[in-house]
Each structure stands twice: as structure tokens, then as C-alpha cells.
Design an enzyme around this catalytic site. Sequence first.
Site, short mmCIF file in Angstrom:
data_model
loop_
_atom_site.label_atom_id
_atom_site.label_comp_id
_atom_site.label_asym_id
_atom_site.label_seq_id
_atom_site.Cartn_x
_atom_site.Cartn_y
_atom_site.Cartn_z
N ARG A 79 0.85 -1.18 0.00
CA ARG A 79 0.00 0.00 0.00
C ARG A 79 0.90 1.25 0.00
NH1 ARG A 79 -3.50 -2.73 -1.59
NH2 ARG A 79 -5.55 -3.12 -0.69
N GLU A 135 -3.93 7.73 -4.92
CA GLU A 135 -4.26 7.00 -6.17
C GLU A 135 -5.59 7.51 -6.71
OE1 GLU A 135 -4.04 2.76 -5.48
OE2 GLU A 135 -2.00 2.91 -4.74
N HIS A 142 -1.59 0.39 -9.93
CA HIS A 142 -2.16 -0.56 -8.97
C HIS A 142 -2.77 -1.77 -9.71
CE1 HIS A 142 -4.03 -0.86 -4.69
NE2 HIS A 142 -3.90 -2.06 -5.22
N1 LIG Z 1 -0.69 -4.10 -5.35
C1 LIG Z 1 -1.80 -4.80 -5.30
O1 LIG Z 1 -2.59 -4.81 -6.24
C2 LIG Z 1 -2.09 -5.64 -4.12
C3 LIG Z 1 -1.65 -5.29 -2.87
N2 LIG Z 1 -1.91 -6.08 -1.80
C4 LIG Z 1 -1.42 -5.68 -0.49
O2 LIG Z 1 -0.59 -6.71 0.00
C5 LIG Z 1 -0.88 -6.92 1.37
C6 LIG Z 1 -0.45 -8.30 1.79
O3 LIG Z 1 -1.31 -9.30 1.28
P1 LIG Z 1 -1.17 -10.82 1.80
O4 LIG Z 1 0.21 -11.30 1.58
O5 LIG Z 1 -2.29 -11.57 1.24
O6 LIG Z 1 -1.41 -10.58 3.35
P2 LIG Z 1 -0.92 -11.46 4.60
O7 LIG Z 1 -1.79 -11.04 5.73
O8 LIG Z 1 -0.87 -12.89 4.23
O9 LIG Z 1 0.57 -10.96 4.85
C7 LIG Z 1 0.90 -9.76 5.46
C8 LIG Z 1 2.31 -9.86 6.03
O10 LIG Z 1 2.68 -8.57 6.52
C9 LIG Z 1 3.28 -8.75 7.80
N3 LIG Z 1 3.15 -7.52 8.59
C10 LIG Z 1 2.02 -6.87 8.95
N4 LIG Z 1 2.35 -5.77 9.67
C11 LIG Z 1 3.71 -5.76 9.74
C12 LIG Z 1 4.65 -4.87 10.34
N5 LIG Z 1 4.25 -3.80 11.04
N6 LIG Z 1 5.96 -5.15 10.19
C13 LIG Z 1 6.37 -6.25 9.52
N7 LIG Z 1 5.53 -7.11 8.92
C14 LIG Z 1 4.22 -6.86 9.05
C15 LIG Z 1 2.54 -9.93 8.41
O11 LIG Z 1 3.28 -10.49 9.48
C16 LIG Z 1 2.44 -10.84 7.20
O12 LIG Z 1 3.64 -11.55 7.06
C17 LIG Z 1 -2.39 -6.64 1.47
O13 LIG Z 1 -2.75 -6.29 2.79
C18 LIG Z 1 -2.56 -5.50 0.51
O14 LIG Z 1 -2.38 -4.26 1.17
C19 LIG Z 1 -2.62 -7.24 -1.94
C20 LIG Z 1 -3.10 -7.61 -3.16
C21 LIG Z 1 -2.89 -6.84 -4.35
O1 LIG Z 2 -6.66 -6.97 -3.11
C1 LIG Z 2 -6.05 -5.92 -2.83
O2 LIG Z 2 -5.79 -5.60 -1.66
C2 LIG Z 2 -5.63 -5.01 -3.90
O3 LIG Z 2 -4.88 -4.12 -3.68
C3 LIG Z 2 -6.14 -5.20 -5.27
O4 LIG Z 2 -6.06 -6.48 -5.68
#
Ligand SMILES: NC(=O)C1=CN([C@@H]2O[C@H](COP(=O)(O)OP(=O)(O)OC[C@H]3O[C@@H](n4cnc5c(N)ncnc54)[C@H](O)[C@@H]3O)[C@@H](O)[C@H]2O)C=CC1
Ligand SMILES: O=C(O)C(=O)CO
Length: 324
Positions: free
Chosen positions: A237, A266, A285
Site C-alpha cells: 500500500r 491514487e 495498482h
Molecule cells: N498491489 C496490489 O494490487 C495488491 C496489494 N496487496 C497488499 O498486499 C498486502 C499483503 O497481502 P497478503 O500477503 O495476502 O497478506 P498477509 O496477511 O498474508 O501478509 C501480510 C504480512 O505482513 C506482515 N506484517 C504486517 N504488519 C507488519 C509490520 N508492522 N511489520 C512487519 N511485517 C508486518 C505480516 O506479518 C504478514 O507476514 C495486502 O494487505 C494489501 O495491502 C494485496 C493484493 C494486491
Molecule cells: O486486493 C487488494 O488488496 C488489492 O490491492 C487489489 O487487488
Amino acid sequence: MKPSIILYKALPDDLKRRLEEHFTVTQVANLRPETVEQHADAFASAEGLLGSSEKVDASLLAKMPKLRAASTISVGYDTFDVDALNAKNILLMHTPTVLTETVADTIMALVLSSARRVVEVAERVKKGEWTKSIGPDWFGVDVHHKTLGIVGMGRIGLALAQRAHFGFGMPILYNARRQHQEAENRFQARYCDLDTLLKESDYVVLVLPYTQETHHLINAEKFAIMKSSAIFVNAGRGPVVDEEALIAALKNGEIHAAGLDVFEKEPLPVDSPLLTLPNVVALPHIGSATHETRYGMAACAVDNLIDALNGNVEKNCVNPQVMK
Ligand SMILES: NC(=O)C1=CN([C@@H]2O[C@H](COP(=O)(O)OP(=O)(O)OC[C@H]3O[C@@H](n4cnc5c(N)ncnc54)[C@H](O)[C@@H]3O)[C@@H](O)[C@H]2O)C=CC1
Ligand SMILES: O=C(O)C(=O)CO
């Protein structure tokens, strides 16, 4: 009588029909106050909410007294005030897993395009600048066997580690809230504190959720400790990074280049200094934006809302405790 819901995102026809089999659906363009005003009765009677990328806070919830469940077409849920939902026992559903592999692919694309200057040199070719055999001013840097630091070893971090380890032979460092045994066993990833990761990595990739804790986690101080040859990628993010500090670090040569899928604001304003820097690859994004994955996310969100309004929170529920 079917429960009423508000849908604030366009859905493929078959998924809209599936939703209509279960609910009386009011489709709106967004959740802005003027839209809510215009459809005040529908918002007042809605038990469900489905969509993405709009703020859902206490002031919106005040207009939706019957709301029981919200379903976001995303894994990230930072646009929701979860405390406000919890206070009213409203379930929040999201779409993890279905997008994990696609987002990891996008991150590899950012790593590769930043390192090999793919966008920049392709533009030069289009402008007719490839007039003789190329020299060092067209060269990039290697990706294979360089050290990758993953900040956020969750679902997506793990899928990235798999690609980097098996596909590119990259040693992996990671930081997360807790150690990840699978990443360590399968990909020999090494847990380290954030500063050590930033100091030692050739590629620093953020895949973090946006929370109070992660706001501007990467700031001027953090860029200062990265290698001047480091390539920085943010696919989590935007506000996890202090964007002004990032721009300064890129301009001052504190880091080598950046690949960015997410931004503090964004869509990225067209006058953003990031767009003037040749060492930046900026994407709109698109982490999960393939036809297959966006369809899968929408289908998952539809099923999630059906499940939640039937009291089934075994899967994909952010706050199942509100059911108790
Ligand atoms: N660019 C895009 O289109 C997308 C972006 N995302 C972003 O990616 C993020 C992660 O997705 P997932 O891997 O499925 O989530 P997840 O919940 O499986 O992984 C999140 C990771 O971040 C770590 N974390 C959280 N707070 C932390 C901190 N303060 N310091 C260090 N590590 C910390 C957690 O321990 C975990 O390892 C989503 O929350 C979303 O914001 C997700 C999908 C698409
Ligand atoms: O799923 C999310 O969190 C995104 O950023 C878009 O896929």
C-alpha cells in the site's frame, strides 16, 4: 423476502445474477455522501454491502443501521474502519489467496523491469534511438543471485519467495510480525530485523498491509540505510512509504531505482515528481489485475457475502469474533 444489499462496483453479468438470486440489489456508482443521499432508503434498509476501493467509516455506517456484513473485492481492507464495524457487530469479508500468485507475478515484473530498465529502453526504441549496437548507457543490473529482502512474509510474500528462490536463485531475507517456518524450510529465507534487511538487500520489496503500525514505515531514515545500488519495490500500500522521502532518495542517489504499484494518493497525480524520474517504473495498482484473477476475486466476494449473511464465517472473515 430477500435481504437488500448495496453493490458499489460493476460485476460480470453472471455474478450479478448470482447475487440477485439471493438479494435485492441496489447498484450505485460509489459511496460518496451525495450518492448515499440519493439512495437513502436503499442504504437505510441494506443488510449487505459489496464492492471495493471506497472508504467505509462510521459516518457511512450511521446511514446503514441494518448492515450486517460488508464484503470487499480485495485482500487489503485498509479502506474499512474495522473498529467501527466491530462496534456494530458488522462482519467484514475479504478475498485472500485467490489473487496471491497473480500479485507475486506482478512483483517479479516490477523487479525485472526496474533492474533491466525495460520500460525506459523500450520507450527509447520507440523513439528511434536504437541506431547502433547498444553501449553501457542501455545496460541494467542483474536480478539472478542477488539478495532479495521481503518485508511482509504473508501469502504474497511467500509466493514471491518461491519465484525468487527457484526461478532466480536469489538468497532471501525477510521481515514480518512473526517467523515463517515454511519460507525458511522451503526457500531458505532468513528472518532479520527491518534495518538489517534494508542494509543487506539488493532488492527491497514491500508487501505489507496498511495499518497504523505500517504508516510511513519506510521513511528518509530507512532509505538512508539502504544500499545506493538498491532497487526498491512497493506492491503493498502507498502510505507504508513516505513518498516525499522516496522521491528525495531517488533524486539524491541514495537508492538506485524503484518499481511502484501503489502510491500515497491514487490515481497518482499527473504532476507527481515520480513521473519525471527515469529510474522509476510506475504502475496503476495492477497487482491483481488480470481477467482471470479479477473474476475470481469478484466471485469470491459474492460467495463471501452470501456466506456472511447466512452466518457462515469459517472462510475469509476478518472479524469472525463479532458473531459471538
Ligand atoms: N498491489 C496490489 O494490487 C495488491 C496489494 N496487496 C497488499 O498486499 C498486502 C499483503 O497481502 P497478503 O500477503 O495476502 O497478506 P498477509 O496477511 O498474508 O501478509 C501480510 C504480512 O505482513 C506482515 N506484517 C504486517 N504488519 C507488519 C509490520 N508492522 N511489520 C512487519 N511485517 C508486518 C505480516 O506479518 C504478514 O507476514 C495486502 O494487505 C494489501 O495491502 C494485496 C493484493 C494486491
Ligand atoms: O486486493 C487488494 O488488496 C488489492 O490491492 C487489489 O487487488
